[in-house]
Design a protein around this motif. Sequence first.
Motif, PDB file in Angstrom:
ATOM      1  N   GLY A   1       4.524  14.180   2.587  1.00 26.15           N
ATOM      2  CA  GLY A   1       4.235  15.206   1.599  1.00 26.15           C
ATOM      3  C   GLY A   1       3.614  14.671   0.329  1.00 26.15           C
ATOM      4  O   GLY A   1       3.366  15.430  -0.607  1.00 26.15           O
ATOM      5  N   GLY A   2       3.329  13.378   0.279  1.00 28.63           N
ATOM      6  CA  GLY A   2       2.770  12.770  -0.919  1.00 28.63           C
ATOM      7  C   GLY A   2       1.304  13.092  -1.096  1.00 28.63           C
ATOM      8  O   GLY A   2       0.521  13.018  -0.144  1.00 28.63           O
TER       9      GLY A   2
ATOM     10  N   HIS B   1      -2.093  12.812  -4.214  1.00 29.67           N
ATOM     11  CA  HIS B   1      -2.770  11.743  -4.939  1.00 29.67           C
ATOM     12  C   HIS B   1      -1.957  11.250  -6.145  1.00 29.67           C
ATOM     13  O   HIS B   1      -2.225  10.177  -6.670  1.00 29.67           O
ATOM     14  N   ASP B   2      -0.970  12.042  -6.555  1.00 29.88           N
ATOM     15  CA  ASP B   2      -0.132  11.648  -7.692  1.00 29.88           C
ATOM     16  C   ASP B   2       1.197  11.055  -7.239  1.00 29.88           C
ATOM     17  O   ASP B   2       2.146  10.984  -8.026  1.00 29.88           O
ATOM     18  N   LEU B   3       1.275  10.586  -6.000  1.00 32.97           N
ATOM     19  CA  LEU B   3       2.583  10.236  -5.430  1.00 32.97           C
ATOM     20  C   LEU B   3       3.313   9.160  -6.222  1.00 32.97           C
ATOM     21  O   LEU B   3       4.541   9.175  -6.324  1.00 32.97           O
ATOM     22  N   ALA B   4       2.594   8.176  -6.786  1.00 33.21           N
ATOM     23  CA  ALA B   4       3.268   7.098  -7.508  1.00 33.21           C
ATOM     24  C   ALA B   4       3.943   7.603  -8.775  1.00 33.21           C
ATOM     25  O   ALA B   4       4.906   7.001  -9.251  1.00 33.21           O
ATOM     26  N   ASN B   5       3.447   8.704  -9.314  1.00 35.29           N
ATOM     27  CA  ASN B   5       4.058   9.329 -10.478  1.00 35.29           C
ATOM     28  C   ASN B   5       5.121  10.332 -10.047  1.00 35.29           C
ATOM     29  O   ASN B   5       6.257  10.297 -10.524  1.00 35.29           O
ATOM     30  N   ALA B   6       4.771  11.194  -9.111  1.00 35.02           N
ATOM     31  CA  ALA B   6       5.673  12.262  -8.697  1.00 35.02           C
ATOM     32  C   ALA B   6       6.882  11.747  -7.920  1.00 35.02           C
ATOM     33  O   ALA B   6       7.949  12.359  -7.957  1.00 35.02           O
ATOM     34  N   HIS B   7       6.736  10.644  -7.216  1.00 38.10           N
ATOM     35  CA  HIS B   7       7.823  10.097  -6.394  1.00 38.10           C
ATOM     36  C   HIS B   7       8.274   8.729  -6.910  1.00 38.10           C
ATOM     37  O   HIS B   7       8.732   7.881  -6.145  1.00 38.10           O
ATOM     38  N   ALA B   8       8.152   8.533  -8.221  1.00 38.50           N
ATOM     39  CA  ALA B   8       8.430   7.215  -8.802  1.00 38.50           C
ATOM     40  C   ALA B   8       9.854   6.745  -8.512  1.00 38.50           C
ATOM     41  O   ALA B   8      10.075   5.572  -8.183  1.00 38.50           O
ATOM     42  N   ARG B   9      10.830   7.629  -8.611  1.00 37.02           N
ATOM     43  CA  ARG B   9      12.222   7.212  -8.427  1.00 37.02           C
ATOM     44  C   ARG B   9      12.497   6.788  -6.986  1.00 37.02           C
ATOM     45  O   ARG B   9      13.331   5.908  -6.733  1.00 37.02           O
ATOM     46  N   VAL B  10      11.819   7.413  -6.055  1.00 34.04           N
ATOM     47  CA  VAL B  10      11.991   7.051  -4.643  1.00 34.04           C
ATOM     48  C   VAL B  10      11.287   5.731  -4.350  1.00 34.04           C
ATOM     49  O   VAL B  10      11.818   4.881  -3.601  1.00 34.04           O
ATOM     50  N   LEU B  11      10.127   5.540  -4.926  1.00 31.51           N
ATOM     51  CA  LEU B  11       9.317   4.356  -4.618  1.00 31.51           C
ATOM     52  C   LEU B  11       9.744   3.113  -5.396  1.00 31.51           C
ATOM     53  O   LEU B  11       9.538   1.991  -4.917  1.00 31.51           O
ATOM     54  N   ALA B  12      10.343   3.285  -6.571  1.00 31.97           N
ATOM     55  CA  ALA B  12      10.676   2.136  -7.413  1.00 31.97           C
ATOM     56  C   ALA B  12      11.557   1.099  -6.703  1.00 31.97           C
ATOM     57  O   ALA B  12      11.282  -0.106  -6.817  1.00 31.97           O
TER      58      ALA B  12
ATOM     59  N   LEU C   1       0.854  -1.187   0.000  1.00 28.72           N
ATOM     60  CA  LEU C   1       0.000   0.000   0.000  1.00 28.72           C
ATOM     61  C   LEU C   1       0.889   1.235   0.000  1.00 28.72           C
ATOM     62  O   LEU C   1       1.699   1.426   0.914  1.00 28.72           O
ATOM     63  N   LEU C   2       0.774   2.064  -1.013  1.00 30.45           N
ATOM     64  CA  LEU C   2       1.557   3.291  -1.131  1.00 30.45           C
ATOM     65  C   LEU C   2       0.653   4.483  -0.848  1.00 30.45           C
ATOM     66  O   LEU C   2      -0.358   4.671  -1.539  1.00 30.45           O
ATOM     67  N   TRP C   3       1.027   5.261   0.153  1.00 30.79           N
ATOM     68  CA  TRP C   3       0.162   6.379   0.560  1.00 30.79           C
ATOM     69  C   TRP C   3       0.986   7.621   0.840  1.00 30.79           C
ATOM     70  O   TRP C   3       2.173   7.545   1.159  1.00 30.79           O
ATOM     71  N   GLY C   4       0.317   8.769   0.723  1.00 33.13           N
ATOM     72  CA  GLY C   4       0.895  10.038   1.133  1.00 33.13           C
ATOM     73  C   GLY C   4       0.120  10.588   2.305  1.00 33.13           C
ATOM     74  O   GLY C   4      -0.997  10.153   2.590  1.00 33.13           O
ATOM     75  N   ASP C   5       0.700  11.549   2.981  1.00 29.28           N
ATOM     76  CA  ASP C   5       0.013  12.153   4.135  1.00 29.28           C
ATOM     77  C   ASP C   5      -0.627  13.489   3.800  1.00 29.28           C
ATOM     78  O   ASP C   5      -1.086  14.204   4.686  1.00 29.28           O
ATOM     79  N   GLU C   6      -0.663  13.818   2.489  1.00 25.91           N
ATOM     80  CA  GLU C   6      -1.293  15.075   2.070  1.00 25.91           C
ATOM     81  C   GLU C   6      -2.227  14.822   0.882  1.00 25.91           C
ATOM     82  O   GLU C   6      -2.209  15.541  -0.107  1.00 25.91           O
ATOM     83  N   ASP C   7      -3.029  13.783   1.004  1.00 23.61           N
ATOM     84  CA  ASP C   7      -3.940  13.403  -0.076  1.00 23.61           C
ATOM     85  C   ASP C   7      -5.380  13.458   0.427  1.00 23.61           C
ATOM     86  O   ASP C   7      -5.841  12.547   1.104  1.00 23.61           O
TER      87      ASP C   7
END
Length: 203
Positions: free
Chosen positions: A179-180, A182-193, A148-154
């Motif tokens: 700071g993630g 609703h677009d976190l999987a796109n905006a933070h892709a390099r961190v999450l990959a 489950l990938l979540w942000g705290d600002e969605d």
Amino acid sequence: MNAPTQLIFLPGASGDPAFWQPMANALTYEAEHQFLAYPGFGAEPADPDVENFEDLVRRLVQRIDRPTALIAQSMGGVLALRAALAKPALVTHLVLAVTSGGLDMQALGASDWRESFGKENPHLPDWFLTLREDLTGELPYIQQPVMLLWGDEDPISPLSVGEKLLELLPNSELDLVNGGGHDLANAHARVLAPLVDEFLQQA
């Protein structure tokens, strides 16, 4: 659980498969990548065989013909969960980013985005926007590992939704992006990959 040889990426209500391109490019896990486009959404032409959510579930399930990990954004997560319930032997892993997961979003403090999104995107079919899928009673039966990938600002899918899914899905983990949105999987892709790569290697 078999290692996935196929990764299927599912977009959210926009139906734009390009949302997942940065993540797919950053992953090092070796598997075939497929991007599911929703007929009638964005540049994808309409298809008379896909006129509602059930048709879309059926199309996805037909693609799962080998060990497959499903990587889904927002409302695509409902689609992924339905497919996991339909093909438990072949769906090996689920990566769900800021999804509703078939929960009562309003009760969990989510803002209602559907009306404004529909006005901003009047050309999109409305059947994804009007979907009300309750999977609460079925989630405990999903035995696959779930990330489950979540942000705290969605505001659309607040952290309370991820925490509820963590409670209901027996083999799940919750990864939080400070700071993630609703677009976190796109905006933070390099961190999450790298986290997704590690997750996909788990049996």
